[in-house]
Design a protein around this motif. Structure first.
Motif, PDB file in Angstrom:
ATOM      1  N   ASN A 205       0.616  -1.138   0.099  1.00  0.00           N
ATOM      2  CA  ASN A 205       0.079  -0.022   0.043  1.00  0.00           C
ATOM      3  C   ASN A 205       1.117   1.310   0.025  1.00  0.00           C
ATOM      4  O   ASN A 205       0.228   2.573   0.096  1.00  0.00           O
ATOM      5  CB  ASN A 205      -0.924  -0.080   1.054  1.00  0.00           C
ATOM      6  N   ASP A 206       2.137   0.891  -0.204  1.00  0.00           N
ATOM      7  CA  ASP A 206       2.995   2.149  -0.277  1.00  0.00           C
ATOM      8  C   ASP A 206       2.656   3.220  -1.223  1.00  0.00           C
ATOM      9  O   ASP A 206       2.896   4.431  -1.278  1.00  0.00           O
ATOM     10  CB  ASP A 206       4.472   1.721  -0.374  1.00  0.00           C
ATOM     11  N   HIS A 207       1.959   3.009  -2.417  1.00  0.00           N
ATOM     12  CA  HIS A 207       1.620   3.907  -3.396  1.00  0.00           C
ATOM     13  C   HIS A 207       0.354   4.795  -2.951  1.00  0.00           C
ATOM     14  O   HIS A 207      -0.137   5.535  -3.605  1.00  0.00           O
ATOM     15  CB  HIS A 207       1.347   3.084  -4.761  1.00  0.00           C
ATOM     16  N   LEU A 208      -0.240   4.326  -1.878  1.00  0.00           N
ATOM     17  CA  LEU A 208      -1.506   4.916  -1.486  1.00  0.00           C
ATOM     18  C   LEU A 208      -1.190   6.066  -0.682  1.00  0.00           C
ATOM     19  O   LEU A 208      -0.161   5.847   0.097  1.00  0.00           O
ATOM     20  CB  LEU A 208      -2.425   3.873  -0.771  1.00  0.00           C
ATOM     21  N   THR A 209      -1.974   7.034  -0.609  1.00  0.00           N
ATOM     22  CA  THR A 209      -1.792   8.219   0.488  1.00  0.00           C
ATOM     23  C   THR A 209      -2.393   7.680   1.745  1.00  0.00           C
ATOM     24  O   THR A 209      -3.429   6.577   1.782  1.00  0.00           O
ATOM     25  CB  THR A 209      -2.337   9.430   0.236  1.00  0.00           C
ATOM     26  N   ILE A 210      -2.241   8.244   2.959  1.00  0.00           N
ATOM     27  CA  ILE A 210      -2.616   7.996   4.051  1.00  0.00           C
ATOM     28  C   ILE A 210      -4.104   8.211   4.242  1.00  0.00           C
ATOM     29  O   ILE A 210      -5.233   7.617   4.748  1.00  0.00           O
ATOM     30  CB  ILE A 210      -1.938   8.738   5.245  1.00  0.00           C
ATOM     31  N   LEU A 211      -4.527   9.348   3.461  1.00  0.00           N
ATOM     32  CA  LEU A 211      -6.120   9.587   3.369  1.00  0.00           C
ATOM     33  C   LEU A 211      -6.646   8.748   2.601  1.00  0.00           C
ATOM     34  O   LEU A 211      -7.758   8.120   2.955  1.00  0.00           O
ATOM     35  CB  LEU A 211      -6.168  10.956   2.727  1.00  0.00           C
ATOM     36  N   GLY A 212      -6.107   8.086   1.622  1.00  0.00           N
ATOM     37  CA  GLY A 212      -6.725   7.097   0.796  1.00  0.00           C
ATOM     38  C   GLY A 212      -7.017   5.958   1.577  1.00  0.00           C
ATOM     39  O   GLY A 212      -8.078   5.333   1.459  1.00  0.00           O
ATOM     40  N   ILE A 213      -6.015   5.650   2.479  1.00  0.00           N
ATOM     41  CA  ILE A 213      -6.171   4.234   2.946  1.00  0.00           C
ATOM     42  C   ILE A 213      -7.111   4.559   4.268  1.00  0.00           C
ATOM     43  O   ILE A 213      -8.074   3.735   4.373  1.00  0.00           O
ATOM     44  CB  ILE A 213      -4.871   4.139   3.943  1.00  0.00           C
ATOM     45  N   ALA A 214      -7.382   5.741   4.661  1.00  0.00           N
ATOM     46  CA  ALA A 214      -8.326   5.995   5.654  1.00  0.00           C
ATOM     47  C   ALA A 214      -9.778   6.041   5.217  1.00  0.00           C
ATOM     48  O   ALA A 214     -10.850   5.386   5.684  1.00  0.00           O
ATOM     49  CB  ALA A 214      -8.147   7.587   6.297  1.00  0.00           C
TER      50      ALA A 214
END
Length: 249
Positions: free
Chosen positions: A210-219
């Motif tokens: 998930n390194d390609h995802l932003t923290i907000l996207g993960i949230a």
């Protein structure tokens, strides 16, 4: 009648009026705080239906009335002057500004259909005539079933999850589920669901895929519906901001 006596009667009337307003404000504040707590027993996301703005408004009004009461008491017992009428006008202006800023600004963001279930919460549950002590073994089974559903089906990923929808998934009445969460597990529906979302975020942040995802996207993928609520909830349960947590990995 002597003018000074008339002035005293007017001041006493003002004091009684302010005291009645303060009593009404205090009782209203207690009711709103109680209602705010019941919202967390039903919704998992409360950002746009929170009553914190109304709590702040009532506290502000109470402070304003207390200040005017102080001025009136000074007028009555210390100095021989009439409290400027402009003080009351300023209070009304002050109230209007607060209502506009904290009230209307929030109300325009509320999804009104989502508030309908709260009408049910206002009704006190009927007390059964033949009340029996709940089976503790049955409660333990329901808790195990709930934990299994949370792991396997992850209903918390739905940002619009409510107590009713989770109780339907569990196959129990919403009142029964609320009792299990509050009395048996020592938590509210809101805390229970958002703790699960925070744990999901922590797992996804630690996953290299998930390194390609932003923290907000993960949230957002974990059930949160906004950046501000996510940051506040994440810090509440971990003591760190999401970026601080990620830097510790």
């Amino acid at each position: 009648m002597d003018q000074s006596i008339i002035s005293i009667f007017q001041l006493v009337e003002q004091v009684l009026g302010l005291l009645s307003l303060m009593i009404y404000g205090y009782l209203s504040l207690k009711l709103v705080i109680k209602y705010q707590k019941r919202i967390t027993e039903y919704y998992s996301n409360i950002e746009y239906i929170t009553l914190q703005w109304l709590i702040n408004l009532l506290i502000g009004l109470f402070i304003g009335w207390l200040f005017l009461l102080f001025l009136t008491m000074v007028d009555l017992f210390v100095f021989d002057f009439t409290l400027p009428q402009s003080a009351y006008y300023l209070l009304f202006i002050y109230v209007g500004v607060i209502i506009h800023y904290f009230g209307l600004r929030k109300l325009t963001m509320i999804h009104f259909p989502a508030l309908r279930p709260l009408e049910v919460l206002e009704k006190k549950p009927e007390t059964p005539t033949n009340h029996l002590e709940p089976d503790k073994t049955e409660d333990a089974k329901e808790i195990q079933k709930l934990e299994k559903i949370m792991v396997e089906k992850k209903p918390f990923l739905d940002p619009n999850l409510t107590l009713d929808s989770l109780s339907d998934l569990l196959g129990v009445h919403s009142k029964k589920l609320s009792m299990i969460l509050n009395q048996k597990m020592g938590t509210s529906f809101y805390d229970f669901i958002n703790k699960a979302r925070v744990e999901e975020v922590k797992i996804k942040i630690a996953d290299p895929e998930n390194d390609h995802l932003t923290i907000l996207g993960i949230a957002l993928d974990s059930g949160f519906n906004s950046k501000s609520s996510f940051n506040a909830i994440f810090k509440k349960y971990t003591g760190m901001t999401p970026r601080q947590y990620k830097s510790t990995l």
